[in-house]
Scaffold this active site. Structure first.
Site, PDB file in Angstrom:
ATOM      1  N   PHE A  12       0.826  -1.225   0.000  1.00 31.72           N
ATOM      2  CA  PHE A  12       0.000   0.000   0.000  1.00 31.72           C
ATOM      3  C   PHE A  12       0.858   1.272   0.000  1.00 31.72           C
ATOM      4  CE2 PHE A  12      -2.126   2.792   3.400  1.00 31.72           C
ATOM      5  CZ  PHE A  12      -2.697   3.645   2.472  1.00 31.72           C
ATOM      6  N   ILE A  13       1.585   1.514   1.083  1.00 34.67           N
ATOM      7  CA  ILE A  13       2.325   2.788   1.167  1.00 34.67           C
ATOM      8  C   ILE A  13       3.507   2.763   0.203  1.00 34.67           C
ATOM      9  CG2 ILE A  13       3.432   4.462   2.701  1.00 34.67           C
ATOM     10  CD1 ILE A  13       2.020   3.072   5.060  1.00 34.67           C
ATOM     11  N   PHE A  82      10.074  -0.428   3.675  1.00 35.92           N
ATOM     12  CA  PHE A  82       8.646  -0.573   3.973  1.00 35.92           C
ATOM     13  C   PHE A  82       8.277  -2.040   4.225  1.00 35.92           C
ATOM     14  CE2 PHE A  82       8.555   3.168   1.109  1.00 35.92           C
ATOM     15  CZ  PHE A  82       7.714   4.021   1.804  1.00 35.92           C
ATOM     16  N   ALA A  84       7.143  -5.368   5.316  1.00 33.83           N
ATOM     17  CA  ALA A  84       6.736  -5.808   6.654  1.00 33.83           C
ATOM     18  C   ALA A  84       5.443  -6.599   6.555  1.00 33.83           C
ATOM     19  CB  ALA A  84       6.505  -4.603   7.570  1.00 33.83           C
ATOM     20  N   THR A 134       6.072   2.723  12.847  1.00 29.34           N
ATOM     21  CA  THR A 134       4.698   3.053  13.188  1.00 29.34           C
ATOM     22  C   THR A 134       4.606   3.699  14.574  1.00 29.34           C
ATOM     23  OG1 THR A 134       2.616   1.970  13.799  1.00 29.34           O
ATOM     24  CG2 THR A 134       4.562   0.611  13.912  1.00 29.34           C
ATOM     25  N   ASP A 135       3.494   4.407  14.821  1.00 22.72           N
ATOM     26  CA  ASP A 135       3.273   4.965  16.162  1.00 22.72           C
ATOM     27  C   ASP A 135       2.884   3.879  17.168  1.00 22.72           C
ATOM     28  OD1 ASP A 135       0.711   4.438  15.181  1.00 22.72           O
ATOM     29  OD2 ASP A 135      -0.105   6.425  15.595  1.00 22.72           O
ATOM     30  N   GLU A 136       2.538   2.673  16.659  1.00 18.73           N
ATOM     31  CA  GLU A 136       2.043   1.626  17.569  1.00 18.73           C
ATOM     32  C   GLU A 136       3.124   1.127  18.529  1.00 18.73           C
ATOM     33  OE1 GLU A 136      -0.669  -1.183  15.863  1.00 18.73           O
ATOM     34  OE2 GLU A 136      -1.060   0.124  14.169  1.00 18.73           O
ATOM     35  N   TYR A 159       2.470  -7.417  16.336  1.00 19.40           N
ATOM     36  CA  TYR A 159       2.899  -6.529  15.240  1.00 19.40           C
ATOM     37  C   TYR A 159       3.753  -5.390  15.798  1.00 19.40           C
ATOM     38  CZ  TYR A 159       2.579  -2.520  12.056  1.00 19.40           C
ATOM     39  OH  TYR A 159       2.880  -1.411  11.286  1.00 19.40           O
ATOM     40  N   LYS A 163       7.780  -4.474  15.200  1.00 21.39           N
ATOM     41  CA  LYS A 163       8.248  -3.192  14.655  1.00 21.39           C
ATOM     42  C   LYS A 163       9.178  -2.502  15.664  1.00 21.39           C
ATOM     43  CE  LYS A 163       7.271  -1.428  11.227  1.00 21.39           C
ATOM     44  NZ  LYS A 163       7.834  -1.548   9.840  1.00 21.39           N
ATOM     45  N   ASN A 188      -1.770   6.077  11.532  1.00 19.74           N
ATOM     46  CA  ASN A 188      -2.555   5.265  10.576  1.00 19.74           C
ATOM     47  C   ASN A 188      -2.721   5.974   9.235  1.00 19.74           C
ATOM     48  OD1 ASN A 188      -3.298   4.160  13.260  1.00 19.74           O
ATOM     49  ND2 ASN A 188      -4.659   2.877  12.039  1.00 19.74           N
ATOM     50  N   ARG A 223      -7.700   6.684  16.600  1.00 21.89           N
ATOM     51  CA  ARG A 223      -6.478   6.641  15.803  1.00 21.89           C
ATOM     52  C   ARG A 223      -6.275   8.026  15.199  1.00 21.89           C
ATOM     53  NH1 ARG A 223      -6.304   2.758  18.409  1.00 21.89           N
ATOM     54  NH2 ARG A 223      -5.935   0.576  17.855  1.00 21.89           N
ATOM     55  N   PRO A 300      -8.331  -8.577  20.940  1.00 21.86           N
ATOM     56  CA  PRO A 300      -7.583  -8.756  22.194  1.00 21.86           C
ATOM     57  C   PRO A 300      -6.469  -7.705  22.311  1.00 21.86           C
ATOM     58  CG  PRO A 300      -7.639 -10.800  20.902  1.00 21.86           C
ATOM     59  CD  PRO A 300      -8.227  -9.729  20.038  1.00 21.86           C
TER      60      PRO A 300
HETATM   61  P1  NAD Z   1       1.380  -3.615   3.286  1.00 25.08           P
HETATM   62  O1  NAD Z   1       1.075  -4.844   4.087  1.00 25.08           O
HETATM   63  O2  NAD Z   1       0.331  -3.046   2.383  1.00 25.08           O
HETATM   64  O3  NAD Z   1       2.676  -3.864   2.393  1.00 25.08           O
HETATM   65  C1  NAD Z   1       3.789  -4.577   2.834  1.00 25.08           C
HETATM   66  C2  NAD Z   1       4.578  -5.007   1.608  1.00 25.08           C
HETATM   67  O4  NAD Z   1       5.763  -5.700   2.059  1.00 25.08           O
HETATM   68  C3  NAD Z   1       3.827  -5.976   0.695  1.00 25.08           C
HETATM   69  O5  NAD Z   1       3.962  -5.569  -0.643  1.00 25.08           O
HETATM   70  C4  NAD Z   1       4.511  -7.312   0.930  1.00 25.08           C
HETATM   71  O6  NAD Z   1       4.474  -8.177  -0.198  1.00 25.08           O
HETATM   72  C5  NAD Z   1       5.920  -6.874   1.277  1.00 25.08           C
HETATM   73  N1  NAD Z   1       6.653  -7.862   2.088  1.00 25.08           N
HETATM   74  C6  NAD Z   1       6.216  -8.506   3.192  1.00 25.08           C
HETATM   75  N2  NAD Z   1       7.150  -9.350   3.643  1.00 25.08           N
HETATM   76  C7  NAD Z   1       8.229  -9.223   2.822  1.00 25.08           C
HETATM   77  C8  NAD Z   1       9.515  -9.809   2.790  1.00 25.08           C
HETATM   78  N3  NAD Z   1       9.885 -10.707   3.694  1.00 25.08           N
HETATM   79  N4  NAD Z   1      10.365  -9.438   1.813  1.00 25.08           N
HETATM   80  C9  NAD Z   1       9.991  -8.521   0.880  1.00 25.08           C
HETATM   81  N5  NAD Z   1       8.778  -7.939   0.851  1.00 25.08           N
HETATM   82  C10 NAD Z   1       7.905  -8.278   1.822  1.00 25.08           C
HETATM   83  O7  NAD Z   1       1.858  -2.550   4.356  1.00 25.08           O
HETATM   84  P2  NAD Z   1       1.754  -0.964   4.352  1.00 25.08           P
HETATM   85  O8  NAD Z   1       0.500  -0.567   5.032  1.00 25.08           O
HETATM   86  O9  NAD Z   1       2.069  -0.439   3.011  1.00 25.08           O
HETATM   87  O10 NAD Z   1       2.949  -0.608   5.358  1.00 25.08           O
HETATM   88  C11 NAD Z   1       4.269  -0.411   4.879  1.00 25.08           C
HETATM   89  C12 NAD Z   1       5.187  -0.091   6.040  1.00 25.08           C
HETATM   90  O11 NAD Z   1       4.709   1.074   6.712  1.00 25.08           O
HETATM   91  C13 NAD Z   1       5.258  -1.193   7.085  1.00 25.08           C
HETATM   92  O12 NAD Z   1       6.580  -1.289   7.533  1.00 25.08           O
HETATM   93  C14 NAD Z   1       4.343  -0.692   8.208  1.00 25.08           C
HETATM   94  O13 NAD Z   1       4.770  -1.185   9.451  1.00 25.08           O
HETATM   95  C15 NAD Z   1       4.549   0.800   8.095  1.00 25.08           C
HETATM   96  N6  NAD Z   1       3.416   1.625   8.555  1.00 25.08           N
HETATM   97  C16 NAD Z   1       2.144   1.399   8.062  1.00 25.08           C
HETATM   98  C17 NAD Z   1       1.089   2.212   8.480  1.00 25.08           C
HETATM   99  C18 NAD Z   1      -0.307   2.014   7.941  1.00 25.08           C
HETATM  100  O14 NAD Z   1      -1.243   2.653   8.436  1.00 25.08           O
HETATM  101  N7  NAD Z   1      -0.530   1.171   6.937  1.00 25.08           N
HETATM  102  C19 NAD Z   1       1.333   3.243   9.396  1.00 25.08           C
HETATM  103  C20 NAD Z   1       2.649   3.445   9.878  1.00 25.08           C
HETATM  104  C21 NAD Z   1       3.671   2.632   9.436  1.00 25.08           C
HETATM  105  P1  TYD Z   2      -6.522  -1.187  11.600  1.00 28.42           P
HETATM  106  O1  TYD Z   2      -6.912  -0.592  10.280  1.00 28.42           O
HETATM  107  O2  TYD Z   2      -6.364  -2.668  11.694  1.00 28.42           O
HETATM  108  O3  TYD Z   2      -5.209  -0.418  12.071  1.00 28.42           O
HETATM  109  P2  TYD Z   2      -4.438  -0.474  13.507  1.00 28.42           P
HETATM  110  O4  TYD Z   2      -4.969  -1.587  14.318  1.00 28.42           O
HETATM  111  O5  TYD Z   2      -3.043  -0.735  13.050  1.00 28.42           O
HETATM  112  O6  TYD Z   2      -4.638   0.859  14.117  1.00 28.42           O
HETATM  113  O7  TYD Z   2      -7.613  -0.760  12.673  1.00 28.42           O
HETATM  114  C1  TYD Z   2      -7.895   0.598  12.956  1.00 28.42           C
HETATM  115  C2  TYD Z   2      -8.904   0.636  14.078  1.00 28.42           C
HETATM  116  O8  TYD Z   2     -10.140   0.084  13.621  1.00 28.42           O
HETATM  117  C3  TYD Z   2      -8.500  -0.194  15.278  1.00 28.42           C
HETATM  118  O9  TYD Z   2      -8.926   0.477  16.471  1.00 28.42           O
HETATM  119  C4  TYD Z   2      -9.291  -1.481  15.124  1.00 28.42           C
HETATM  120  C5  TYD Z   2     -10.547  -1.022  14.418  1.00 28.42           C
HETATM  121  N1  TYD Z   2     -11.176  -2.021  13.500  1.00 28.42           N
HETATM  122  C6  TYD Z   2     -12.541  -2.340  13.637  1.00 28.42           C
HETATM  123  O10 TYD Z   2     -13.253  -1.810  14.507  1.00 28.42           O
HETATM  124  N2  TYD Z   2     -13.077  -3.255  12.769  1.00 28.42           N
HETATM  125  C7  TYD Z   2     -12.338  -3.875  11.807  1.00 28.42           C
HETATM  126  O11 TYD Z   2     -12.881  -4.742  11.072  1.00 28.42           O
HETATM  127  C8  TYD Z   2     -10.951  -3.526  11.669  1.00 28.42           C
HETATM  128  C9  TYD Z   2     -10.089  -4.173  10.633  1.00 28.42           C
HETATM  129  C10 TYD Z   2     -10.413  -2.587  12.542  1.00 28.42           C
END
Ligand code: NAD
Ligand code: TYD
Length: 365
Positions: A12-13, A82, A84, A134-136, A159, A163, A188, A223, A300
């Site tokens: 995604f990102i 990225f 993960a 991540t902020d988590e 998770y 991280k 997020n 969030r 949980p």
């Molecule tokens: P995503 O799950 O959409 O993408 C992860 C990508 O990594 C996928 O394309 C997957 O195929 C690849 N990948 C997984 N394991 C791999 C491996 N062993 N070798 C090579 N490639 C691999 O995740 P995202 O939401 O795009 O997040 C990207 C990064 O940003 C992550 O590190 C996540 O922790 C961080 N992040 C995400 C968010 C969010 O809200 N989505 C917020 C803060 C930080």
């Molecule tokens: P998520 O998108 O999984 O991100 P994160 O847990 O990394 O913050 O979830 C965002 C918020 O939404 C989190 O408080 C959990 C809640 N949530 C639901 O209520 N229902 C759902 O089906 C999902 C996936 C998340």
């Protein structure tokens, strides 16, 4: 001209970032390394196949031999990590893959950069290893206060723990070896190409297809939301101006309760469909999407509130979030409406099995 290895660039990102960089810095070479797990999708990079400045390699960040070969052949001078396992619910179902990729994969990348960049001081000049986190990692907040870069780490999910471990390794490589690293901790994200297991795309797709909208617990968890393009610009700025060895918090100054988001998604989907007869016929329902909202058993260990103080990146590097939440949500819903083929393919196959395990027996609260 940088030679930038972007790991996880088909997710995604990562895919949004690759597009951003090709537009903003066309003279850089971008090498995308992605193992294409369930979350990785080459369709996310559509349109870049013929771009000679962008190369895709399918492979795992745990594969030291592969990484060595890429660093040598491409003379990589910049890494943006990225790659993960990124979903909290999946980490609760099975944490091992999170430790393998997020911890051991990051360690493998760090080792590779250390061997290549620190064997010769001249080679290290101008190099940057940017670790995307991540902020988590900071844990959960009460009703007041914010995460700053000084907030102690208190990860609560597998998770977040994985991280946090990777962040500590990145820090240690700076202090021990002098590897030129910088870490970003972002809130997020939402926007185009997000895998529909995450809150916002899951709610959009279920609202369109008339499925229940599963809100965990009381729906009052908070969030801090950031439109993905704003995150990509932040990483670009940190790569150019960030101080090595530092961490930068990135956030949208946009706290929302989950239930507010689900209500907004329902109202916006209703409005967009009501305004377009062709779309309304594609996604018939006959009632407001809000009637699909279903409160289900809580996650949980569910963290109550995240909120980022992003004052450091704002004052030091001049970045700030530009997309207002209502605009970002509207753009995102419109993107999912225009890209039905993308999400229909994504939610077939493996996702169907995951959905059954995650939501099948999740009795209403
Ligand atoms: P995503 O799950 O959409 O993408 C992860 C990508 O990594 C996928 O394309 C997957 O195929 C690849 N990948 C997984 N394991 C791999 C491996 N062993 N070798 C090579 N490639 C691999 O995740 P995202 O939401 O795009 O997040 C990207 C990064 O940003 C992550 O590190 C996540 O922790 C961080 N992040 C995400 C968010 C969010 O809200 N989505 C917020 C803060 C930080
Ligand atoms: P998520 O998108 O999984 O991100 P994160 O847990 O990394 O913050 O979830 C965002 C918020 O939404 C989190 O408080 C959990 C809640 N949530 C639901 O209520 N229902 C759902 O089906 C999902 C996936 C998340």
């Amino acid at each position: 001209m940088r030679k930038m290895l972007v790991t996880g660039g088909a997710g995604f990102i990562g895919s949004n970032f690759v597009r951003h960089m090709r537009g903003a810095h066309p003279s850089d070479r971008v090498i995308v390394l992605d193992s294409l797990t369930y979350a990785g999708n080459l369709e996310n990079l559509k349109g870049l196949e013929k771009d000679s400045g962008c190369l895709f390699i399918k492979g795992d960040i745990c594969d030291q031999v592969l990484l060595d070969g890429i660093f040598d052949k491409e003379a990589v001078d910049t890494v943006v990590n990225f790659a993960a396992e990124s979903h909290v619910d999946r980490s609760i179902l099975g944490p091992r893959a999170f430790v393998e990729t997020n911890v051991l994969g990051t360690l493998t990348l760090l080792e590779c950069a250390r061997k290549r960049w620190l064997s010769n001081a001249a080679k290290a000049k101008g190099n940057v290893f940017l670790h995307v986190s991540t902020d988590e990692v900071y844990g959960s907040l009460g009703p007041a206060g914010y995460f700053t870069e000084e907030t102690p780490y208190q990860p609560n999910s597998p998770y977040a723990a994985s991280k946090a471990s990777s962040d500590h390794l990145v820090r240690a490589y700076f202090h021990t070896y002098g590897l030129p690293v910088v870490t970003t901790n972002c809130s997020n994200n939402y926007g185009p190409y997000q895998f529909p297991e995450k809150l916002i795309p899951l709610m959009i797709i279920n609202a369109l297809t008339g499925k229940p909208l599963p809100v965990y617990g009381d729906g009052l968890n908070v969030r801090d939301w950031l439109y993905v393009e704003d995150h990509c610009r932040a990483i670009d700025v940190v790569l150019e101006k960030g101080r090595l060895g530092e961490t930068y918090n990135i956030g949208g100054r946009c706290e929302k309760r989950n239930i507010e988001i689900v209500n907004l998604v329902c109202a916006t989907v209703d409005e967009l469909l009501n305004a377009d007869k062709t779309l309304a016929a594609l996604y018939p329902l006959g009632k407001s999407r809000k009637e699909l909202i279903t409160f289900v058993k809580d996650r949980p260990g569910h963290d109550r509130r995240y909120a980022i103080d992003c004052g450091k990146i704002e004052t030091e590097l001049g970045w700030r979030a530009l997309t207002a939440f209502d605009d970002g949500i509207r753009k995102t819903i419109k993107w999912y409406l225009s890209n039905e083929g993308w999400w229909k393919r994504v939610i077939s196959g493996e996702y169907t099995k995951y959905y059954e395990v995650q939501y099948g027996n999740r009795a209403n609260r």
